[in-house]
Design an enzyme around this catalytic site. Structure first.
Site, short mmCIF file in Angstrom:
data_model
loop_
_atom_site.label_atom_id
_atom_site.label_comp_id
_atom_site.label_asym_id
_atom_site.label_seq_id
_atom_site.Cartn_x
_atom_site.Cartn_y
_atom_site.Cartn_z
N ASP A 276 0.80 -1.30 0.09
CA ASP A 276 0.12 -0.10 0.06
C ASP A 276 0.86 1.36 0.07
O ASP A 276 1.89 1.33 0.41
CB ASP A 276 -0.61 0.21 1.19
CG ASP A 276 -1.79 -0.99 1.52
OD1 ASP A 276 -2.00 -1.88 0.56
OD2 ASP A 276 -2.06 -1.37 2.60
N1 URA Z 1 -0.93 -5.96 4.06
C1 URA Z 1 -1.47 -4.57 4.20
O1 URA Z 1 -2.31 -4.31 4.81
N2 URA Z 1 -0.85 -3.69 3.31
C2 URA Z 1 0.26 -4.10 2.55
O2 URA Z 1 0.88 -3.19 2.08
C3 URA Z 1 0.77 -5.58 2.68
C4 URA Z 1 0.03 -6.23 3.38
#
Ligand code: URA
Length: 235
Positions: free
Chosen positions: A105
């Site tokens: 993310d």
């Molecule tokens: N889980 C999440 O919530 N975000 C990420 O970027 C990776 C795994």
């Protein structure tokens, strides 16, 4: 494998194919140290130079990036600053394109692999291959030991998912710091797992991907990996 010079330059992002023909007839391209003015010539990419310099990663790219927060894993410029801005500009024009192995993310930092090898992406992201990914999450209140069993059970089903999550390993490192190991990578998985149990993830960082770790790389830095390191894991 030998490849046509004009196609090779275009696929490696140097220029368009028609520009490549001009470069070649203009004498900017050498094969085995000799100028080659025939754009249809097939050559081993390792023997080709442009303006006296060897080609940029003619056999493919595999790098390990320390993704900083604030960047998206997308080629779509409308989504804002991207991890692909961290790499040489020419890499954006390569065919096949470079892509991240799974995504982190915008607000997540940590280890991310980037490659132009689509088979590698498939192999490393498929839950079938059970590549462990280790995350460090800071949460908004003290962690409850009961979460360990909830995440390990293999029965937790997140909203909107058709099947339960694979068992995950939670280690409580500090009252509000969790280390969570997953073998799959569903959308926002770590944040959603904690949210399903009433915890909010304030910050998230991926520390490991399989046997790989950041090993002192600072946020925004990347290093090359030999593609051979994954060969033994091939089907
Ligand atoms: N889980 C999440 O919530 N975000 C990420 O970027 C990776 C795994």
């Amino acid at each position: 494998m030998k490849r046509r010079l004009d196609q090779l330059l275009a696929n490696l992002g140097y220029c368009t194919r028609s520009e490549a023909r001009h470069w070649i007839t203009g004498g900017r391209v050498t094969v085995d140290d000799g100028v080659n003015k025939n754009h249809g010539t097939k050559a081993d990419p390792s023997t080709v130079c442009v303006n006296g310099k060897p080609l940029d990663h003619p056999e493919g790219i595999l790098v390990l990036l320390h993704k900083p927060t604030g960047l998206v894993c997308s080629h779509d410029e409308r989504e804002g600053p991207s991890i692909y801005d961290l790499f040489p500009e020419r890499w954006r024009r390569r065919n096949p394109v470079i892509t991240s192995v799974g995504r982190l993310d915008k607000d997540t930092s940590g280890l991310l692999l980037v490659t132009d090898q689509s088979q590698l992406v498939h192999r490393l992201t498929s839950p079938k291959h059970k590549v462990p990914k280790v995350y460090r999450a800071k949460v908004d209140r003290d962690l409850a030991p009961a979460l360990i069993e909830v995440f390990a059970a293999g029965t937790l089903q997140l909203e909107g998912e058709k099947s339960p999550l694979a068992p995950a390993t939670l280690v409580i490192r500090e009252p509000r710091i969790a280390e969570l190991t997953l073998i799959e990578g569903k959308y926002h998985q770590v944040r959603r797992m904690f949210a399903s149990q009433g915890w909010h993830v304030e910050s998230l960082h991926r520390e490991r991907f399989g046997d790989l770790s950041l090993d002192g790389l600072s946020a925004g830095e990347w290093r090359e990996l030999p593609r051979s390191i994954f060969d033994h894991k091939q089907d």
